[in-house]
Design an enzyme around this catalytic site. Structure first.
Site, short mmCIF file in Angstrom:
data_model
loop_
_atom_site.label_atom_id
_atom_site.label_comp_id
_atom_site.label_asym_id
_atom_site.label_seq_id
_atom_site.Cartn_x
_atom_site.Cartn_y
_atom_site.Cartn_z
N ASP A 238 0.85 -1.20 0.00
CA ASP A 238 0.00 0.00 0.00
C ASP A 238 0.89 1.25 0.00
O ASP A 238 1.98 1.21 -0.56
CB ASP A 238 -0.96 -0.05 1.20
CG ASP A 238 -2.24 0.74 0.95
OD1 ASP A 238 -2.15 1.88 0.47
OD2 ASP A 238 -3.33 0.22 1.23
N HIS A 261 2.29 2.00 -3.27
CA HIS A 261 1.38 3.02 -3.83
C HIS A 261 1.97 4.43 -3.76
O HIS A 261 1.26 5.40 -3.92
CB HIS A 261 0.02 2.97 -3.12
CG HIS A 261 -0.74 1.69 -3.37
ND1 HIS A 261 -2.02 1.49 -2.92
CD2 HIS A 261 -0.40 0.56 -4.03
CE1 HIS A 261 -2.44 0.28 -3.29
NE2 HIS A 261 -1.46 -0.31 -3.95
#
Ligand SMILES: *[C@@H]1O[C@H](CO)[C@@H](O)[C@H](O)[C@H]1NC(C)=O
Ligand SMILES: *[C@@H]1O[C@H](CO)[C@@H](O)[C@H](O)[C@H]1NC(C)=O
Ligand SMILES: *[C@@H]1O[C@H](CO)[C@@H](O)[C@H](O)[C@H]1NC(C)=O
Ligand SMILES: *[C@@H]1O[C@H](CO)[C@@H](O)[C@H](O)[C@H]1NC(C)=O
Ligand SMILES: *[C@@H]1O[C@H](CO)[C@@H](O)[C@H](O)[C@H]1NC(C)=O
Ligand SMILES: *[C@@H]1O[C@H](CO)[C@@H](O)[C@H](O)[C@H]1NC(C)=O
Length: 433
Positions: A238, A261
């Site tokens: 993430d 991310h």
């Protein structure tokens, strides 16, 4: 309880003896009670086995209590051992300048093998500390596969799935914290989180989880101010670093993010909430193999501001969307548009270079609260594969300007800032950040 008191007593007696011996041969003021050995609390001396099988939580807590009571103490987790530890809270207030020296490995254990009595949101939970350091070349391993198995066991229970996947290292309401050199790996959730903290430094840490692990943020900041994160390598499933509401004066420098991310501010304003983020500087960051490079995401309906954010010297490689503002953030298939939105202003992107795999720039701002003061300076983004279709930059309700050489040229889709126009567009709020 009794055992702890005894070991505490022994420790103090030892300390006293050492101090006495020290002062007898002392030639200067620096000797005497300042002898170092009396301030080292080895977890092994508190009954830890360190074989990776037996649960050493109680030894850790006992060693913590003893070290916590003494100024300038070091709680040592020695090398060549693996300490299995269940979710624990290590809390202050402690005496000044406590150090947790991790040289060995700390492994996450489930509370009990088959049953879970209560939610576990965090595993090593540090709270109410002041002037505390975690350092050493050791490893903190969150053993995510174990927690994944646990959520399979509990898939029909009322325990929310998030409660089965703890954050590995979490600081709550703590000040003057330094985390350096250690590795934090395989988290079931976020790796390192600071909540309601101030004066935080993170340096030379390594964070790693496979790309496939969901919600495994590298470093997560919320309601935390005056933060410096430097020289670290972060790879996860993430956000590399996630900045949430209540954060201000955040400096991020010399970070490698791969995969993940990228650096994210938000999602902010969920459930019509107030969000405030300001004065963020992200400098010299490499983002590789990621969903986005640097992004700001807000939900429709929120209020508050994101302002004075600078992203400078960002190198991207194979990043889906390197530059992104999304004021329509939504984790379902679609969310309703609302008139309120968290306002976004004074955002500078300077020296953003490298390759994208989907689109170079996406500014999707709110109809009722447009983004203002967006500056693109020396931006150079090209497709990762030369044969790939070159996409244009996307701008919607985005005001600002592009300076210097900018590629793609379509980054000029920013509308010219016009203060009078923006005042009309932006409705006033009666809140303060
Ligand atoms: C005590 O610690 C200091 C700083 O870590 C070190 O310089 C010094 O040599 C140590 N003294 C002893 C007696 O180990
Ligand atoms: C989780 O379950 C898988 C498949 O059932 C098993 O191979 C693995 O060893 C388990 N992992 C742990 C840490 O219990
Ligand atoms: C959960 O419920 C489903 C449907 O009732 C069932 O098929 C499954 O075996 C259950 N899982 C566990 C771990 O009890
Ligand atoms: C960074 O941390 C590693 C241990 O993880 C250590 O070996 C190295 O010396 C540290 N580097 C600096 C500059 O402190
Ligand atoms: C903007 O943020 C930077 C970085 O935190 C800070 O140094 C600067 O003072 C801020 N500017 C204003 C006007 O607050
Ligand atoms: C929300 O507004 C945007 C911009 O005007 C528009 O593109 C989008 O379709 C709207 N979404 C919904 C669900 O109405």
């Amino acid at each position: 309880m009794r055992k702890q008191t005894v070991s505490l007593c022994v420790t103090y007696t030892l300390a006293l003896l050492v101090a006495l011996a020290g002062s007898m041969k002392a030639t200067g003021l620096r000797h005497g009670f300042n002898s170092n050995s009396s301030r080292i609390f080895n977890i092994i001396s508190f009954g830890a086995v360190g074989n990776g099988i037996e649960d050493d939580s109680q030894a850790l807590v006992s060693a913590w209590r003893a070290a916590c009571a003494v100024p300038r103490a070091t709680l040592l987790v020695p090398s060549d051992f693996q300490f299995l530890v269940s979710p624990v809270t290590l809390q202050g207030p402690c005496n000044s300048k406590l150090v947790l020296q991790i040289e060995g490995t700390i492994l996450a254990a489930l509370t009990t093998r088959n049953s879970l009595k209560s939610n576990i949101f965090q595993w090593l939970n540090f709270k109410w500390l002041n002037s505390f350091t975690i350092q050493g070349s050791g490893i903190v391993n969150g053993q995510w596969s174990q927690f994944r198995n646990l959520s399979l066991i509990h898939q029909n229970s009322t325990i929310p799935p998030a409660a089965l996947r703890p954050t590995v290292v979490r600081f709550y309401s703590s000040y003057n914290i330094l985390v350096r050199d250690i590795q934090i790996v395989d988290s079931p959730q976020c790796h390192l989180k600071f909540d309601s903290c101030r004066w935080i430094r993170v340096k030379n840490v390594t964070i790693f989880s496979p790309e496939v692990t969901p919600n495994t943020d590298g470093i997560h900041l919320q309601n935390t101010r005056d933060v410096e994160i430097r020289k670290s390598n972060i790879g996860c499933g993430d956000d590399c670093i996630s900045i949430q509401t209540g954060c201000s004066n955040i400096h991020i420098k010399n970070i490698n993010c791969n995969p993940g991310h990228g650096i994210s501010i938000g999602g902010l304003g969920r459930g019509d909430s107030l969000a405030c983020v300001s004065n963020v500087l992200v400098d010299s960051v490499n983002v590789q193999n990621a969903l986005s490079g640097v992004r700001i995401k807000t939900w429709q309906g929120g209020i508050g501001t994101v302002k004075n954010i600078t992203f400078t010297n960002i190198k991207v490689s194979n990043v889906k969307t390197p530059i992104m503002i999304d004021q329509f953030y939504c984790d379902q298939s679609s969310c309703h548009n609302k008139t309120d939105a968290v306002s976004i202003s004074d955002i500078t992107y300077q020296g953003i270079t490298g390759t994208y795999s989907y689109e170079p720039i996406r500014f999707a701002c709110s109809d009722s609260v447009p983004c203002t003061g967006l500056n693109l300076i020396n931006v150079h983004l090209i497709p990762v594969n030369w044969w790939q279709y070159k996409r244009e930059a996307f701008c919607w309700k985005s005001y600002g300007a592009a300076w210097g050489p900018v590629e793609p040229l379509s980054a000029g889709c920013l509308e010219r800032s016009n203060n009078r126009l923006i005042k009309i567009l932006t409705k006033p709020h009666n809140y303060t950040c």
